[in-house]
Motif scaffolding. Structure first.
Motif, short mmCIF file in Angstrom:
data_model
loop_
_atom_site.label_atom_id
_atom_site.label_comp_id
_atom_site.label_asym_id
_atom_site.label_seq_id
_atom_site.Cartn_x
_atom_site.Cartn_y
_atom_site.Cartn_z
N ASP A 118 12.45 34.15 30.09
CA ASP A 118 12.63 35.55 29.87
C ASP A 118 13.71 36.14 30.55
O ASP A 118 14.85 36.60 29.93
CB ASP A 118 11.52 36.32 30.39
N GLY A 119 13.97 35.63 31.78
CA GLY A 119 15.11 35.89 32.55
C GLY A 119 16.57 35.27 31.68
O GLY A 119 17.59 36.07 31.72
N LEU A 120 16.32 34.16 31.16
CA LEU A 120 17.54 33.38 30.37
C LEU A 120 17.65 34.11 29.32
O LEU A 120 18.82 34.31 28.90
CB LEU A 120 17.01 32.10 30.34
N CYS A 121 16.94 34.64 28.53
CA CYS A 121 16.99 35.34 27.21
C CYS A 121 17.80 36.52 27.70
O CYS A 121 18.68 37.11 26.84
CB CYS A 121 15.54 35.64 26.70
N VAL B 248 21.47 37.67 26.09
CA VAL B 248 21.65 38.65 25.38
C VAL B 248 22.75 39.64 25.93
O VAL B 248 23.46 40.19 25.30
CB VAL B 248 20.31 39.37 25.01
N GLN B 249 22.60 39.82 27.31
CA GLN B 249 23.44 40.64 27.96
C GLN B 249 24.90 40.13 27.78
O GLN B 249 25.81 41.10 27.65
CB GLN B 249 23.17 40.82 29.50
N GLN B 250 25.11 38.86 27.87
CA GLN B 250 26.45 38.46 27.65
C GLN B 250 26.94 38.28 26.31
O GLN B 250 28.01 38.66 26.09
CB GLN B 250 26.46 36.87 28.27
N ALA B 251 26.13 38.31 25.27
CA ALA B 251 26.67 38.12 24.04
C ALA B 251 26.71 39.64 23.17
O ALA B 251 27.08 39.78 22.31
CB ALA B 251 25.79 37.29 23.36
N TYR B 252 25.87 40.56 23.91
CA TYR B 252 25.71 41.85 23.26
C TYR B 252 26.96 42.49 22.96
O TYR B 252 27.23 42.88 21.61
CB TYR B 252 24.97 42.91 24.10
N ASP C 288 34.43 30.14 29.10
CA ASP C 288 33.23 30.91 29.14
C ASP C 288 32.08 30.19 28.00
O ASP C 288 32.65 30.27 26.47
CB ASP C 288 33.46 32.30 28.66
N PRO C 289 31.19 29.83 28.30
CA PRO C 289 30.30 29.18 27.06
C PRO C 289 29.68 30.16 26.25
O PRO C 289 29.62 29.89 24.85
CB PRO C 289 29.13 28.84 27.98
N VAL C 290 29.60 31.53 26.22
CA VAL C 290 29.43 32.37 25.43
C VAL C 290 30.53 32.52 24.42
O VAL C 290 30.13 32.46 23.04
CB VAL C 290 29.04 33.73 26.10
N LEU C 291 31.90 32.62 24.85
CA LEU C 291 32.87 32.60 23.95
C LEU C 291 33.10 31.55 23.23
O LEU C 291 33.32 31.66 22.04
CB LEU C 291 34.00 32.90 24.65
N THR C 292 32.63 30.32 23.56
CA THR C 292 32.80 29.26 22.89
C THR C 292 32.09 29.09 21.81
O THR C 292 32.00 28.68 20.59
CB THR C 292 32.61 27.92 23.93
#
Length: 348
Positions: A166-169, A173-177, A327-331
């Motif tokens: 749950d914490g990872l999810c 979401v917070q990083q990608a929102y 940044d893994p999210v940007l990637t």
């Protein structure tokens, strides 16, 4: 009549299971060979994830050390499941052609962005466009490296710990929102509870979730993407869905690699490695992955075991950093996002 149906089921080269009201109604000889615990009247194995939002689905599940691919169809109150051992992870011809096509496209973009500066040194390089292309290229190489490791003797580095899914999810979401809002996609998170411990590799699961969210955002095309999480028995169920249009039969076949694979991916579609990597990560976690569809856009459901958990403190040798400082999210979202989000200082 029953003997005739059983004889028909036994002619299938795949394992076949018919389910009614969550219990096994019929099973053929090959299914018993693969999973001896399958017997009429017994409940459906927890690892076998069945469609909930549509009549059809396909995916993979792990049973002991073995991994199987399966498809499921529902009709007249019954569900029929066909499964067989999953093939070894390797690049298909279509994926290899897609990689080469995308690699050429990205190198062409980099040349177009850097080329003017080589001809006229006083011309600055468009840093944001170059950075976006670099992130996309880095992602492609990273996916190729993953497939190469998965097919190798040592396999992919897998470091499971007791972690809060749950914490990872929430973190993903917070990083990608805010990034996805830039392309008109609303990312939502729905959780039935706070905190859900599982044995898992946080880095691999983050990669898995980001990849599935990126695919859903691409399909939504400016709509809504939802990541949901709940517990069901001894499993954690995470689902990624969107409100995009229903794919046609050709697109559905491509998702499950059932078509001939003659068509190359279109620009922005990627090289077709995302779903095989997702399946492999799920298999490492002894979980299941199901893509289900009906009258709405397909949704992807993950089923991961919630145990056994190791309460001991484990000491691991630090893993080699493979994100290149990016940044893994940007990637992971680089195919979707506009260049201005990758802006750097002007390159000389």
């Amino acid at each position: 009549m029953l003997d005739t149906i059983q004889a028909l089921l036994d002619t299938f080269p795949e394992g076949v299971v018919q389910l009614r009201s969550g219990a096994v109604a019929a099973v053929n000889a090959m299914a018993r060979h693969y999973l001896p615990q399958l017997e009429p009247g017994q409940p459906c194995p927890e690892a076998l994830l069945l469609p909930r939002s549509g009549p059809m689905g396909a995916g993979t599940f792990a049973a002991g050390p073995a991994v199987y691919t399966y498809s499921c169809a529902a009709a007249r109150g019954e569900q029929t499941v066909l499964f067989r051992p999953a093939p070894q992870t390797a690049l298909t011809q279509r994926q290899l052609e897609g990689v080469i096509y995308q690699l050429r496209t990205l190198l062409g973009e980099v040349l177009a962005e850097v080329g003017p500066a080589t001809a006229a040194p006083e011309t600055p390089v468009a840093a944001d466009a170059f950075s976006k292309s670099f992130h996309r290229l880095f992602r492609l190489v990273g996916n190729l490296e993953y497939m190469q490791q998965a097919a190798g003797a040592e396999g992919v580095l897998f470091r499971p710990v007791t972690m809060d899914l749950d914490g990872l999810c929430r973190h993903v979401v917070q990083q990608a929102y805010s990034l996805l809002r830039e392309v008109g996609v609303e990312l939502e998170y729905e959780a039935a509870q706070t905190g859900l411990l599982i044995p898992g590799d946080p880095e691999l699961l983050q990669r898995l979730l980001l990849g599935l969210i990126a695919n859903a955002a691409r399909a939504a095309g400016g709509g809504r993407v939802t990541l949901s999480l709940r517990r069901q028995g001894g499993r954690a169920l995470a689902a990624v869905s969107d409100n995009g249009p229903l794919p046609d039969a050709k697109q559905i076949a491509a998702i499950f690699q059932q078509g001939g694979g003659e068509d190359l991916p279109l620009p922005g579609q990627g090289a077709g490695l995302g779903l095989p990597i997702a399946r492999h990560i799920v298999a490492l976690h002894k979980g299941s992955l199901l893509v289900e569809w009906g009258q709405s856009a397909p949704s992807v459901v993950l089923s991961l075991p919630t145990g056994p958990l190791d309460g001991r403190v484990s000491v691991h040798t630090p893993a080699i950093q493979r994100d290149g400082g990016l940044d893994p999210v940007l990637t992971e979202l680089s195919d979707l996002l506009p260049p201005r989000l990758f802006g750097l200082e002007g390159l000389d």
